[in-house]
Enzyme design. Structure first.
Site, PDB file in Angstrom:
ATOM      1  N   TYR A 120     -34.099 -45.386  30.847  1.00 25.38           N
ATOM      2  CA  TYR A 120     -32.791 -44.965  31.357  1.00 25.38           C
ATOM      3  C   TYR A 120     -31.725 -45.931  30.824  1.00 25.38           C
ATOM      4  CZ  TYR A 120     -29.102 -44.080  34.770  1.00 25.38           C
ATOM      5  OH  TYR A 120     -27.901 -43.796  35.354  1.00 25.38           O
ATOM      6  N   THR A 130     -29.568 -48.032  31.843  1.00 20.86           N
ATOM      7  CA  THR A 130     -29.356 -49.415  32.291  1.00 20.86           C
ATOM      8  C   THR A 130     -30.612 -50.287  32.154  1.00 20.86           C
ATOM      9  OG1 THR A 130     -29.977 -48.807  34.524  1.00 20.86           O
ATOM     10  CG2 THR A 130     -27.622 -48.749  34.022  1.00 20.86           C
ATOM     11  N   LYS A 131     -31.716 -49.726  31.698  1.00 21.88           N
ATOM     12  CA  LYS A 131     -32.964 -50.495  31.655  1.00 21.88           C
ATOM     13  C   LYS A 131     -33.010 -51.382  30.403  1.00 21.88           C
ATOM     14  CE  LYS A 131     -33.873 -48.645  35.516  1.00 21.88           C
ATOM     15  NZ  LYS A 131     -34.794 -47.832  36.276  1.00 21.88           N
ATOM     16  N   ASN A 132     -34.067 -52.198  30.292  1.00 21.49           N
ATOM     17  CA  ASN A 132     -34.061 -53.224  29.232  1.00 21.49           C
ATOM     18  C   ASN A 132     -34.027 -52.653  27.819  1.00 21.49           C
ATOM     19  OD1 ASN A 132     -33.871 -55.179  31.121  1.00 21.49           O
ATOM     20  ND2 ASN A 132     -35.898 -56.066  30.796  1.00 21.49           N
TER      21      ASN A 132
END
Ligand SMILES: *Cc1c(COP(=O)(O)O)cnc(C)c1O
Length: 395
Positions: A184, A186-188
Protein backbone atom coordinates in the site's frame (compact mmCIF):
# COMPACT_ATOMS: atom_id res chain seq x y z
CA UNK A 1 12.66 15.89 -2.19
CA UNK A 2 11.20 19.27 -1.30
CA UNK A 3 8.33 19.52 1.13
CA UNK A 4 4.94 20.68 -0.15
CA UNK A 5 4.56 24.32 -1.11
CA UNK A 6 2.74 25.18 2.12
CA UNK A 7 5.54 23.47 4.04
CA UNK A 8 3.21 20.87 5.52
CA UNK A 9 5.01 17.56 6.09
CA UNK A 10 2.54 14.93 4.93
CA UNK A 11 2.60 11.69 6.93
CA UNK A 12 3.69 8.71 4.82
CA UNK A 13 3.92 10.65 1.59
CA UNK A 14 4.80 8.22 -1.22
CA UNK A 15 7.40 9.41 -3.67
CA UNK A 16 7.95 7.67 -6.99
CA UNK A 17 11.13 8.36 -8.92
CA UNK A 18 11.23 9.50 -12.55
CA UNK A 19 12.79 6.13 -13.35
CA UNK A 20 9.75 4.37 -11.86
CA UNK A 21 7.39 6.58 -13.86
CA UNK A 22 9.37 5.79 -17.04
CA UNK A 23 9.33 2.07 -16.28
CA UNK A 24 5.54 2.17 -15.81
CA UNK A 25 5.13 3.95 -19.15
CA UNK A 26 7.12 1.29 -20.89
CA UNK A 27 5.03 -1.49 -19.30
CA UNK A 28 1.86 0.39 -20.31
CA UNK A 29 3.17 0.46 -23.90
CA UNK A 30 4.35 -3.16 -23.84
CA UNK A 31 0.99 -4.71 -24.72
CA UNK A 32 0.80 -6.70 -21.46
CA UNK A 33 -0.47 -4.82 -18.41
CA UNK A 34 -2.32 -7.52 -16.46
CA UNK A 35 -0.82 -10.42 -14.49
CA UNK A 36 2.13 -11.57 -16.58
CA UNK A 37 5.89 -11.81 -16.90
CA UNK A 38 6.65 -8.72 -14.77
CA UNK A 39 4.51 -10.15 -11.97
CA UNK A 40 6.50 -13.42 -12.15
CA UNK A 41 9.72 -11.46 -12.03
CA UNK A 42 8.54 -9.47 -9.00
CA UNK A 43 7.41 -12.66 -7.24
CA UNK A 44 10.84 -14.27 -7.71
CA UNK A 45 12.67 -11.15 -6.58
CA UNK A 46 10.47 -10.76 -3.50
CA UNK A 47 10.75 -14.46 -2.54
CA UNK A 48 14.53 -14.20 -2.87
CA UNK A 49 14.60 -11.06 -0.71
CA UNK A 50 12.59 -12.83 2.02
CA UNK A 51 14.47 -16.12 1.80
CA UNK A 52 11.23 -17.97 0.97
CA UNK A 53 10.82 -20.67 -1.67
CA UNK A 54 7.95 -18.80 -3.31
CA UNK A 55 5.94 -15.61 -3.33
CA UNK A 56 2.52 -14.90 -4.81
CA UNK A 57 1.68 -11.28 -5.54
CA UNK A 58 -1.94 -10.36 -4.81
CA UNK A 59 -4.06 -7.22 -4.70
CA UNK A 60 -3.42 -6.30 -1.04
CA UNK A 61 -2.23 -7.61 2.31
CA UNK A 62 -5.87 -8.03 3.30
CA UNK A 63 -6.25 -10.33 0.26
CA UNK A 64 -3.01 -12.14 1.17
CA UNK A 65 -4.26 -12.90 4.70
CA UNK A 66 -7.64 -14.03 3.36
CA UNK A 67 -6.10 -16.27 0.68
CA UNK A 68 -3.66 -17.77 3.19
CA UNK A 69 -6.52 -18.73 5.51
CA UNK A 70 -8.55 -20.20 2.62
CA UNK A 71 -5.54 -22.13 1.27
CA UNK A 72 -4.98 -23.67 4.71
CA UNK A 73 -8.63 -24.72 4.69
CA UNK A 74 -9.53 -22.46 7.62
CA UNK A 75 -13.16 -21.34 7.74
CA UNK A 76 -16.50 -21.93 9.49
CA UNK A 77 -16.15 -23.69 12.85
CA UNK A 78 -12.50 -22.72 13.20
CA UNK A 79 -10.92 -20.14 15.50
CA UNK A 80 -8.02 -17.88 14.59
CA UNK A 81 -6.11 -16.05 17.31
CA UNK A 82 -4.76 -12.58 16.65
CA UNK A 83 -3.95 -9.41 18.55
CA UNK A 84 -6.13 -6.59 19.89
CA UNK A 85 -3.62 -4.09 18.48
CA UNK A 86 -3.81 -4.29 14.71
CA UNK A 87 -5.48 -2.76 11.69
CA UNK A 88 -9.03 -3.88 10.87
CA UNK A 89 -7.65 -5.82 7.85
CA UNK A 90 -6.39 -8.66 10.04
CA UNK A 91 -9.85 -9.13 11.58
CA UNK A 92 -11.71 -8.69 8.30
CA UNK A 93 -9.62 -11.39 6.61
CA UNK A 94 -10.52 -13.87 9.38
CA UNK A 95 -14.19 -12.92 9.31
CA UNK A 96 -14.44 -13.08 5.49
CA UNK A 97 -12.80 -16.53 5.53
CA UNK A 98 -15.72 -17.56 7.76
CA UNK A 99 -13.64 -18.31 10.86
CA UNK A 100 -14.13 -16.90 14.35
CA UNK A 101 -11.55 -14.29 15.38
CA UNK A 102 -10.20 -14.56 18.94
CA UNK A 103 -8.13 -11.57 20.05
CA UNK A 104 -5.64 -11.46 22.89
CA UNK A 105 -3.88 -8.54 24.53
CA UNK A 106 -0.41 -7.23 23.71
CA UNK A 107 2.46 -7.27 26.19
CA UNK A 108 2.38 -4.33 28.61
CA UNK A 109 3.91 -1.24 27.01
CA UNK A 110 4.41 -3.10 23.71
CA UNK A 111 2.54 -3.38 20.43
CA UNK A 112 2.96 -7.11 19.83
CA UNK A 113 0.88 -10.10 20.89
CA UNK A 114 1.44 -11.56 24.37
CA UNK A 115 2.39 -15.15 23.50
CA UNK A 116 1.37 -16.40 26.96
CA UNK A 117 -2.10 -15.00 26.45
CA UNK A 118 -2.18 -16.55 22.97
CA UNK A 119 -1.27 -19.91 24.55
CA UNK A 120 -4.12 -19.54 27.05
CA UNK A 121 -6.58 -18.77 24.24
CA UNK A 122 -5.89 -21.97 22.26
CA UNK A 123 -8.86 -24.36 22.10
CA UNK A 124 -9.51 -27.54 20.12
CA UNK A 125 -10.97 -25.31 17.38
CA UNK A 126 -7.91 -23.06 17.02
CA UNK A 127 -6.37 -23.51 13.56
CA UNK A 128 -4.02 -20.55 13.27
CA UNK A 129 -2.40 -17.61 15.01
CA UNK A 130 -1.84 -14.36 13.13
CA UNK A 131 0.84 -12.30 14.88
CA UNK A 132 1.33 -8.73 13.68
CA UNK A 133 4.97 -7.64 13.66
CA UNK A 134 3.87 -4.18 14.60
CA UNK A 135 5.66 -1.04 13.40
CA UNK A 136 8.38 -3.42 12.19
CA UNK A 137 9.23 -5.08 15.53
CA UNK A 138 8.86 -8.85 15.52
CA UNK A 139 6.53 -10.54 18.02
CA UNK A 140 7.98 -13.35 20.16
CA UNK A 141 8.30 -15.79 17.27
CA UNK A 142 9.97 -18.60 19.25
CA UNK A 143 7.06 -18.71 21.69
CA UNK A 144 4.58 -18.78 18.79
CA UNK A 145 6.51 -21.52 16.99
CA UNK A 146 6.40 -23.55 20.23
CA UNK A 147 2.58 -23.24 20.15
CA UNK A 148 2.63 -24.33 16.51
CA UNK A 149 4.51 -27.52 17.46
CA UNK A 150 2.43 -28.24 20.54
CA UNK A 151 -0.99 -27.77 18.95
CA UNK A 152 -0.40 -28.32 15.23
CA UNK A 153 -1.42 -24.75 14.43
CA UNK A 154 -0.46 -22.61 11.47
CA UNK A 155 1.35 -19.33 12.03
CA UNK A 156 0.34 -16.77 9.40
CA UNK A 157 2.43 -13.64 9.89
CA UNK A 158 0.87 -10.24 9.25
CA UNK A 159 3.98 -8.56 7.84
CA UNK A 160 2.29 -5.37 6.60
CA UNK A 161 4.87 -3.43 8.64
CA UNK A 162 7.59 -6.03 8.49
CA UNK A 163 9.07 -6.36 5.01
CA UNK A 164 12.65 -5.91 6.29
CA UNK A 165 12.13 -7.33 9.80
CA UNK A 166 14.50 -10.08 10.92
CA UNK A 167 14.23 -12.67 13.67
CA UNK A 168 17.48 -14.41 14.60
CA UNK A 169 19.01 -13.50 11.27
CA UNK A 170 16.16 -14.50 8.95
CA UNK A 171 13.45 -12.43 7.40
CA UNK A 172 9.92 -13.38 8.40
CA UNK A 173 9.21 -14.77 4.91
CA UNK A 174 11.59 -17.62 5.65
CA UNK A 175 9.66 -18.65 8.78
CA UNK A 176 6.68 -21.08 8.67
CA UNK A 177 3.88 -21.19 7.72
CA UNK A 178 3.14 -18.14 5.62
CA UNK A 179 3.72 -14.41 5.73
CA UNK A 180 1.60 -11.66 4.23
CA UNK A 181 2.88 -8.28 3.00
CA UNK A 182 1.40 -4.96 2.03
CA UNK A 183 2.60 -2.65 -0.73
CA UNK A 184 0.00 0.00 0.00
CA UNK A 185 1.21 3.55 -0.66
CA UNK A 186 2.36 4.30 2.91
CA UNK A 187 4.19 1.00 3.48
CA UNK A 188 7.97 0.50 3.26
CA UNK A 189 7.79 -0.35 -0.42
CA UNK A 190 4.76 0.38 -2.55
CA UNK A 191 3.03 -0.80 -5.70
CA UNK A 192 0.22 1.78 -5.07
CA UNK A 193 -1.97 -1.07 -3.81
CA UNK A 194 -0.71 -4.63 -3.60
CA UNK A 195 0.41 -7.45 -1.40
CA UNK A 196 2.17 -10.80 -1.36
CA UNK A 197 2.16 -14.17 0.35
CA UNK A 198 5.47 -15.91 1.01
CA UNK A 199 5.87 -19.52 2.01
CA UNK A 200 8.06 -22.53 1.45
CA UNK A 201 5.08 -24.92 1.68
CA UNK A 202 4.63 -25.87 -1.99
CA UNK A 203 1.18 -27.48 -1.80
CA UNK A 204 -0.16 -24.56 0.23
CA UNK A 205 1.21 -22.13 -2.34
CA UNK A 206 -0.39 -24.08 -5.17
CA UNK A 207 -3.77 -23.79 -3.44
CA UNK A 208 -3.17 -20.12 -2.66
CA UNK A 209 -2.34 -19.37 -6.28
CA UNK A 210 -5.48 -21.12 -7.47
CA UNK A 211 -7.62 -19.35 -4.90
CA UNK A 212 -6.28 -15.93 -5.81
CA UNK A 213 -7.26 -16.38 -9.46
CA UNK A 214 -10.63 -18.11 -9.95
CA UNK A 215 -9.31 -21.60 -9.15
CA UNK A 216 -7.87 -21.54 -12.66
CA UNK A 217 -5.03 -23.83 -13.71
CA UNK A 218 -3.48 -21.65 -16.41
CA UNK A 219 -3.00 -17.93 -16.13
CA UNK A 220 -4.11 -15.99 -19.18
CA UNK A 221 -0.64 -14.93 -20.29
CA UNK A 222 0.55 -18.53 -20.34
CA UNK A 223 -2.35 -19.65 -22.49
CA UNK A 224 -1.10 -17.81 -25.56
CA UNK A 225 2.42 -19.22 -25.60
CA UNK A 226 4.73 -20.41 -28.36
CA UNK A 227 3.57 -23.95 -27.66
CA UNK A 228 0.08 -23.04 -28.90
CA UNK A 229 -3.25 -22.42 -27.24
CA UNK A 230 -3.94 -24.23 -23.98
CA UNK A 231 -7.43 -24.49 -22.56
CA UNK A 232 -7.82 -23.53 -18.93
CA UNK A 233 -9.56 -25.54 -16.28
CA UNK A 234 -11.21 -24.57 -13.00
CA UNK A 235 -10.23 -27.03 -10.29
CA UNK A 236 -11.50 -25.26 -7.14
CA UNK A 237 -13.59 -22.27 -6.15
CA UNK A 238 -11.57 -19.07 -6.16
CA UNK A 239 -11.63 -15.34 -6.15
CA UNK A 240 -9.97 -12.58 -8.20
CA UNK A 241 -7.25 -11.02 -6.11
CA UNK A 242 -4.39 -10.92 -8.60
CA UNK A 243 -1.65 -8.37 -9.19
CA UNK A 244 -0.83 -6.50 -12.40
CA UNK A 245 2.36 -6.06 -14.40
CA UNK A 246 2.05 -2.29 -13.91
CA UNK A 247 2.18 -2.80 -10.12
CA UNK A 248 5.05 -5.29 -10.55
CA UNK A 249 7.03 -2.73 -12.54
CA UNK A 250 6.82 -0.25 -9.66
CA UNK A 251 7.51 -3.04 -7.15
CA UNK A 252 10.67 -4.23 -8.91
CA UNK A 253 12.09 -0.74 -8.87
CA UNK A 254 11.08 -0.19 -5.22
CA UNK A 255 12.64 -3.51 -4.22
CA UNK A 256 15.89 -2.60 -5.95
CA UNK A 257 16.32 0.35 -3.57
CA UNK A 258 14.85 -1.21 -0.42
CA UNK A 259 18.19 -1.25 1.44
CA UNK A 260 18.89 2.41 0.67
CA UNK A 261 15.41 3.37 1.86
CA UNK A 262 15.88 1.39 5.06
CA UNK A 263 19.28 3.02 5.64
CA UNK A 264 17.78 6.50 5.25
CA UNK A 265 14.91 5.74 7.63
CA UNK A 266 17.47 4.38 10.11
CA UNK A 267 19.39 7.67 9.97
CA UNK A 268 16.25 9.63 10.78
CA UNK A 269 15.27 7.03 13.41
CA UNK A 270 18.64 7.39 15.16
CA UNK A 271 18.33 11.17 15.20
CA UNK A 272 14.88 10.85 16.78
CA UNK A 273 16.11 8.35 19.39
CA UNK A 274 18.94 10.63 20.40
CA UNK A 275 16.87 13.82 20.44
CA UNK A 276 13.93 12.36 22.38
CA UNK A 277 15.87 10.35 24.97
CA UNK A 278 15.43 12.93 27.75
CA UNK A 279 11.82 13.91 26.98
CA UNK A 280 8.82 12.76 29.07
CA UNK A 281 7.54 10.46 26.29
CA UNK A 282 8.28 6.78 25.60
CA UNK A 283 10.42 6.06 22.55
CA UNK A 284 10.70 2.69 20.73
CA UNK A 285 13.04 -0.03 22.02
CA UNK A 286 16.42 -0.44 20.40
CA UNK A 287 17.13 -3.60 18.37
CA UNK A 288 18.50 -6.62 20.21
CA UNK A 289 20.95 -9.12 18.76
CA UNK A 290 17.96 -11.38 18.00
CA UNK A 291 15.83 -8.99 16.03
CA UNK A 292 15.95 -6.26 13.45
CA UNK A 293 13.17 -3.67 13.34
CA UNK A 294 11.89 -2.76 9.87
CA UNK A 295 11.70 0.93 10.82
CA UNK A 296 8.19 1.21 9.40
CA UNK A 297 6.64 3.42 12.08
CA UNK A 298 8.41 5.60 14.62
CA UNK A 299 6.00 5.63 17.55
CA UNK A 300 5.97 7.83 20.64
CA UNK A 301 3.80 7.01 23.65
CA UNK A 302 2.40 10.20 25.17
CA UNK A 303 1.03 9.56 28.66
CA UNK A 304 -0.72 12.61 30.05
CA UNK A 305 0.47 11.97 33.62
CA UNK A 306 4.07 12.05 32.52
CA UNK A 307 4.03 14.41 29.55
CA UNK A 308 1.57 16.99 30.89
CA UNK A 309 -0.71 16.74 27.84
CA UNK A 310 -2.68 13.94 26.26
CA UNK A 311 -1.97 12.28 22.94
CA UNK A 312 -4.78 13.99 21.04
CA UNK A 313 -3.59 17.44 22.18
CA UNK A 314 -0.06 16.43 21.15
CA UNK A 315 -1.38 15.45 17.69
CA UNK A 316 -3.11 18.83 17.29
CA UNK A 317 0.04 20.67 18.36
CA UNK A 318 2.05 18.76 15.75
CA UNK A 319 -0.56 19.47 13.10
CA UNK A 320 -0.59 23.19 13.90
CA UNK A 321 3.19 23.18 13.35
CA UNK A 322 2.64 21.73 9.87
CA UNK A 323 3.55 18.12 10.68
CA UNK A 324 1.19 15.28 9.78
CA UNK A 325 1.16 12.41 12.27
CA UNK A 326 -0.79 9.16 12.49
CA UNK A 327 -2.38 6.94 15.12
CA UNK A 328 -1.56 3.28 14.53
CA UNK A 329 -4.03 2.03 15.54
CA UNK A 330 -7.15 2.33 17.62
CA UNK A 331 -7.33 -1.04 19.37
CA UNK A 332 -9.83 -3.50 17.93
CA UNK A 333 -12.23 -3.50 20.95
CA UNK A 334 -12.68 0.28 20.51
CA UNK A 335 -14.22 -0.20 17.06
CA UNK A 336 -17.97 -0.51 17.18
CA UNK A 337 -18.58 -3.43 14.83
CA UNK A 338 -16.02 -5.67 16.54
CA UNK A 339 -17.16 -4.62 20.01
CA UNK A 340 -20.83 -5.27 19.24
CA UNK A 341 -20.34 -8.48 17.30
CA UNK A 342 -17.87 -10.18 19.66
CA UNK A 343 -18.58 -8.49 23.00
CA UNK A 344 -15.02 -7.18 23.32
CA UNK A 345 -14.43 -4.15 25.55
CA UNK A 346 -11.24 -2.13 26.05
CA UNK A 347 -11.19 -3.24 29.72
CA UNK A 348 -10.62 -6.83 28.64
CA UNK A 349 -7.49 -5.77 26.69
CA UNK A 350 -5.95 -3.10 28.94
CA UNK A 351 -2.45 -3.12 27.41
CA UNK A 352 -3.77 -2.64 23.88
CA UNK A 353 -6.08 0.10 25.14
CA UNK A 354 -3.24 1.89 26.93
CA UNK A 355 -1.05 1.81 23.79
CA UNK A 356 -3.97 2.83 21.59
CA UNK A 357 -4.76 5.87 23.77
CA UNK A 358 -1.16 7.10 23.97
CA UNK A 359 0.49 6.23 20.65
CA UNK A 360 1.39 8.67 17.93
CA UNK A 361 3.46 7.99 14.80
CA UNK A 362 5.64 10.81 13.50
CA UNK A 363 6.84 10.95 9.88
CA UNK A 364 9.53 8.42 8.98
CA UNK A 365 9.96 8.16 5.26
CA UNK A 366 13.20 7.96 3.31
CA UNK A 367 12.16 11.18 1.57
CA UNK A 368 12.34 13.37 4.66
CA UNK A 369 15.09 15.93 4.28
CA UNK A 370 17.49 16.64 7.14
CA UNK A 371 15.75 20.00 7.53
CA UNK A 372 12.33 18.37 7.79
CA UNK A 373 13.62 15.83 10.33
CA UNK A 374 15.04 18.78 12.29
CA UNK A 375 11.67 20.56 12.21
CA UNK A 376 9.96 17.43 13.54
CA UNK A 377 12.53 17.08 16.34
CA UNK A 378 12.10 20.76 17.29
CA UNK A 379 8.33 20.45 17.31
CA UNK A 380 8.29 17.38 19.57
CA UNK A 381 10.84 18.98 21.91
CA UNK A 382 8.98 22.31 22.11
CA UNK A 383 5.61 20.64 22.73
CA UNK A 384 7.11 18.58 25.58
CA UNK A 385 8.88 21.61 27.13
CA UNK A 386 5.78 23.79 26.98
CA UNK A 387 3.65 21.06 28.57
CA UNK A 388 6.23 20.49 31.31
CA UNK A 389 6.38 24.17 32.21
CA UNK A 390 2.55 24.40 32.28
CA UNK A 391 2.54 21.36 34.54
CA UNK A 392 5.05 23.02 36.92
CA UNK A 393 3.03 26.22 37.04
CA UNK A 394 -0.20 24.44 37.91
CA UNK A 395 1.49 22.07 40.42
C1 LIG B 1 -1.79 -1.84 6.15
C2 LIG B 1 -2.07 -3.03 6.99
C3 LIG B 1 -2.77 -4.14 6.50
C4 LIG B 1 -3.50 -4.13 5.18
O1 LIG B 1 -2.72 -3.91 4.08
P1 LIG B 1 -3.45 -3.64 2.67
O2 LIG B 1 -2.38 -3.92 1.67
O3 LIG B 1 -3.91 -2.23 2.68
O4 LIG B 1 -4.57 -4.62 2.58
C5 LIG B 1 -2.86 -5.28 7.29
N1 LIG B 1 -2.33 -5.31 8.53
C6 LIG B 1 -1.69 -4.25 9.05
C7 LIG B 1 -1.11 -4.36 10.42
C8 LIG B 1 -1.56 -3.07 8.31
O5 LIG B 1 -0.95 -2.00 8.83
Amino acid sequence: MESDSNNFIVFGKPVLTEQEIEAVSSTLRSGWIGTGPKTKEFESAFAKYQGAEQAIAVSSCTAALFVALKAYGIGPGDEVITTAMTFAATLNAIIQAGAKPVIVDVEAGHFTIDAKKAAAAVTSRTKAIIPVHFAGAPADIDALLALREKHGLKIIHDCAHAIETQWKGSRIGAIADASCYSFYSTKNITTIEGGAICSSDASFMERARLYSYQGMTKNAWKRFSASGYQHYDIVSPGFKLNFTDVQATVGLSQLATIDAKYARRSEVWNRYQEAFAGLPVTTPNEDSSEQLHARHLYTLLVDEKRAGLDRDSFLLEMHSRGIGCGVHYRSIPQLSYFAEQFGWTPKLFPNAYQVSETTLSIPLTPYLTDTEAGRIIDAVTEICRAATSRKRKTA
